[in-house]
Each structure stands twice: as C-alpha cells, then as structure tokens.
Write a protein that holds these residues in place. Sequence first.
Motif, PDB file in Angstrom:
ATOM      1  N   SER A 184       0.819  -1.201   0.000  1.00 20.69           N
ATOM      2  CA  SER A 184       0.000   0.000   0.000  1.00 20.69           C
ATOM      3  C   SER A 184       0.859   1.259   0.000  1.00 20.69           C
ATOM      4  O   SER A 184       1.852   1.354   0.727  1.00 20.69           O
ATOM      5  N   ASP A 185       0.465   2.237  -0.831  1.00 20.81           N
ATOM      6  CA  ASP A 185       1.163   3.518  -0.892  1.00 20.81           C
ATOM      7  C   ASP A 185       0.405   4.616  -0.136  1.00 20.81           C
ATOM      8  O   ASP A 185       0.794   5.785  -0.185  1.00 20.81           O
ATOM      9  N   THR A 186      -0.692   4.254   0.525  1.00 20.26           N
ATOM     10  CA  THR A 186      -1.482   5.240   1.270  1.00 20.26           C
ATOM     11  C   THR A 186      -0.704   5.702   2.498  1.00 20.26           C
ATOM     12  O   THR A 186      -0.188   4.884   3.258  1.00 20.26           O
ATOM     13  N   ILE A 187      -0.624   7.017   2.681  1.00 18.97           N
ATOM     14  CA  ILE A 187       0.153   7.542   3.807  1.00 18.97           C
ATOM     15  C   ILE A 187      -0.681   8.366   4.780  1.00 18.97           C
ATOM     16  O   ILE A 187      -0.239   8.649   5.895  1.00 18.97           O
ATOM     17  N   GLY A 237       3.720  17.937  -4.479  1.00 16.65           N
ATOM     18  CA  GLY A 237       4.983  17.217  -4.542  1.00 16.65           C
ATOM     19  C   GLY A 237       4.729  15.803  -5.035  1.00 16.65           C
ATOM     20  O   GLY A 237       3.972  15.596  -6.002  1.00 16.65           O
ATOM     21  N   PRO A 238       5.301  14.799  -4.372  1.00 19.48           N
ATOM     22  CA  PRO A 238       5.126  13.412  -4.813  1.00 19.48           C
ATOM     23  C   PRO A 238       3.812  12.779  -4.353  1.00 19.48           C
ATOM     24  O   PRO A 238       3.540  11.626  -4.672  1.00 19.48           O
ATOM     25  N   ILE A 239       3.012  13.533  -3.603  1.00 18.16           N
ATOM     26  CA  ILE A 239       1.823  12.962  -2.971  1.00 18.16           C
ATOM     27  C   ILE A 239       0.560  13.299  -3.763  1.00 18.16           C
ATOM     28  O   ILE A 239       0.276  14.464  -4.054  1.00 18.16           O
ATOM     29  N   VAL A 240      -0.179  12.266  -4.102  1.00 18.07           N
ATOM     30  CA  VAL A 240      -1.430  12.381  -4.857  1.00 18.07           C
ATOM     31  C   VAL A 240      -2.598  12.320  -3.885  1.00 18.07           C
ATOM     32  O   VAL A 240      -2.558  11.567  -2.908  1.00 18.07           O
ATOM     33  N   PHE A 241      -3.632  13.118  -4.152  1.00 18.25           N
ATOM     34  CA  PHE A 241      -4.811  13.034  -3.287  1.00 18.25           C
ATOM     35  C   PHE A 241      -6.088  12.830  -4.109  1.00 18.25           C
ATOM     36  O   PHE A 241      -6.186  13.243  -5.256  1.00 18.25           O
ATOM     37  N   ARG A 242      -7.049  12.181  -3.470  1.00 18.13           N
ATOM     38  CA  ARG A 242      -8.346  11.888  -4.081  1.00 18.13           C
ATOM     39  C   ARG A 242      -9.360  11.705  -2.965  1.00 18.13           C
ATOM     40  O   ARG A 242      -8.988  11.568  -1.792  1.00 18.13           O
ATOM     41  N   PRO A 243     -10.653  11.701  -3.303  1.00 21.04           N
ATOM     42  CA  PRO A 243     -11.652  11.464  -2.254  1.00 21.04           C
ATOM     43  C   PRO A 243     -11.556  10.047  -1.718  1.00 21.04           C
ATOM     44  O   PRO A 243     -11.217   9.114  -2.457  1.00 21.04           O
ATOM     45  N   HIS A 244     -11.818   9.892  -0.431  1.00 22.14           N
ATOM     46  CA  HIS A 244     -11.862   8.547   0.147  1.00 22.14           C
ATOM     47  C   HIS A 244     -12.911   7.717  -0.574  1.00 22.14           C
ATOM     48  O   HIS A 244     -12.678   6.566  -0.936  1.00 22.14           O
ATOM     49  N   ASN A 258     -16.571  12.925   2.848  1.00 20.95           N
ATOM     50  CA  ASN A 258     -16.009  14.195   3.303  1.00 20.95           C
ATOM     51  C   ASN A 258     -14.538  14.087   3.695  1.00 20.95           C
ATOM     52  O   ASN A 258     -14.015  14.934   4.412  1.00 20.95           O
ATOM     53  N   GLU A 259     -13.886  13.029   3.197  1.00 21.00           N
ATOM     54  CA  GLU A 259     -12.475  12.807   3.514  1.00 21.00           C
ATOM     55  C   GLU A 259     -11.632  12.719   2.241  1.00 21.00           C
ATOM     56  O   GLU A 259     -12.117  12.286   1.189  1.00 21.00           O
ATOM     57  N   LEU A 260     -10.384  13.092   2.382  1.00 25.58           N
ATOM     58  CA  LEU A 260      -9.401  12.900   1.319  1.00 25.58           C
ATOM     59  C   LEU A 260      -8.459  11.782   1.707  1.00 25.58           C
ATOM     60  O   LEU A 260      -8.156  11.588   2.887  1.00 25.58           O
ATOM     61  N   LYS A 261      -7.988  11.066   0.698  1.00 23.90           N
ATOM     62  CA  LYS A 261      -7.004  10.004   0.893  1.00 23.90           C
ATOM     63  C   LYS A 261      -5.739  10.417   0.148  1.00 23.90           C
ATOM     64  O   LYS A 261      -5.797  10.869  -1.000  1.00 23.90           O
ATOM     65  N   PHE A 262      -4.587  10.259   0.804  1.00 30.72           N
ATOM     66  CA  PHE A 262      -3.318  10.694   0.229  1.00 30.72           C
ATOM     67  C   PHE A 262      -2.416   9.484   0.006  1.00 30.72           C
ATOM     68  O   PHE A 262      -2.238   8.658   0.911  1.00 30.72           O
ATOM     69  N   THR A 263      -1.841   9.401  -1.179  1.00 34.64           N
ATOM     70  CA  THR A 263      -0.926   8.298  -1.492  1.00 34.64           C
ATOM     71  C   THR A 263       0.385   8.859  -2.037  1.00 34.64           C
ATOM     72  O   THR A 263       0.416   9.943  -2.634  1.00 34.64           O
TER      73      THR A 263
END
Length: 250
Positions: free
Chosen positions: A77-80, A206-213, A228-233
């Motif tokens: 997993s790349d989720t941080i 930067g190197p981190i991508v975000f999208r809705p949960h 109502n949340e964002l997920k960052f990878t």
Amino acid sequence: MPQNLGAQVELNFVYEIHDHKFKDLSRNLQYFVRYIFPHVKDEDRLQCFKTEDYIKPDICIQWTDKMAFVSIKSGVSDTIHGESLVSFNNFLRTLGVEERVIKTILLFAYGDGTTDGSGTKRKNGMEIRYELKDEIEYLNLRLNESKELVKAVVNRLLFEGVDPFAYKAQYIYHGNTEYGDFISKNQVLKHIDRKNWDFMDCPHIGPIVFRPHARYSGKEILNEKFRNELKFTWPNLLSDIRYISKRYNF
C-alpha cells in the motif's frame, strides 16, 4: 497489507527490541538502531514501545535518555494519510492557499458540481478530471510553486499528522524486523527541495497524490464520513524510500 498484519509487524519490533542489549539484536535491527543512535554500544540496553493508534509514529525506540519515533510501513500500500476535507483545506488556508484552489479540491472530491456534496449526480474520477482539467492544472501550479508549501504539507502528511499535541514521527521504516529500508524526515525534505513533479497531471502536492476517500459515483452513499475525507498516497513509495536513502545524507 491488511491493517491487523501491519499492527503485528509493529508489535514484532517492540518484542525484538524492548529490554534487549544492542549486541543481541538481529543484524538488521542493529543497522537500523545505529542509524538512529550512532554512538550506541554493544552492552547498552534499549527500550521500545508502541504509540497510540491514529498518530504518525507507530513505535518509539529509546536509548539512554534519547527517544526516536518511527512510522512503520509494510506491504504494497502507498497510502500515507487520510483527513477530512474541512481540516485539510483549513490547513492549506494557513499556508496562504487561495480560495480558487480550495474550491477546486471540493469540486474534485464531491464530483457532483457542488462544493458541499449536495448535488444529485456524482461523476467518476475520469469525468471529473476532464471537466475540471483547467482548474486542476491551476491547482497543481499553485500547490507546487513553493517548495516551502510542499514541505509543510509533506511534513503534516508523513510526520506530524493533525494533532499538534501528539508525538511526531522522525523516521520512516518500510519492511519488517528481518529486512527493511528507512529514511529520516531530514532526508525527505532534502528530496523535496531537489526534485519536482511537474510531469504529474492528477491533483498532487509534490510526490503525494490526493483523491476522495469515496465519491460513490453512480452508487448509493454507504458512508457519509468517507465522502467528506481525502485520501493521500505516495506512488512508488518503497522505490522512492530506497532512492532517498542512497542519495541524501542523514
């Protein structure tokens, strides 16, 4: 890796380090501990404990009166990080991010033409990225034009988290007690200073991508909180950890 297996990896670190002399650690753990505490001696006894859930560091290693807080990553997993839209957008505002960018984040997250999720038709990610192409391009320009802004966000997502009173991670370790790769916060920030990610066209900092949960496009809404949340990878996280560990001094 499923969460329960990740938790077991963390407990394994505690079991194999806590109340052991440095000389009795495995070769891999000796290498890691000496990276953190360069002057540790063979007869020195170490302490290790698991931190609270939902903060950035997973374990703390103690040598004499010095403590080091480590975030353990394992599996593929790349989720941080995960965070509410309200909390993250408010954080961006403290960094001077303009409302046009905040609006784009909300439109991208909800995908229903609104900034509050009140629309009735939720489009999928491909549709939204096409519809908001120009605004996402502007968002990426603004979120990545300042290295100080990028470092502030990466620091929050990887090392500090949202609770200002919680322990902060100082090191990232990817692997298990038998083998792993590791880097310090200082090395990550050097990497941010020297690299750019202009080639990425998806919403990123930067190197981190975000999208809705969860956008629930074309589906019934199962969990309002997830909307109502964002997920960052961090794509290719392990590869980048290995690159950073070799290219930048501690």
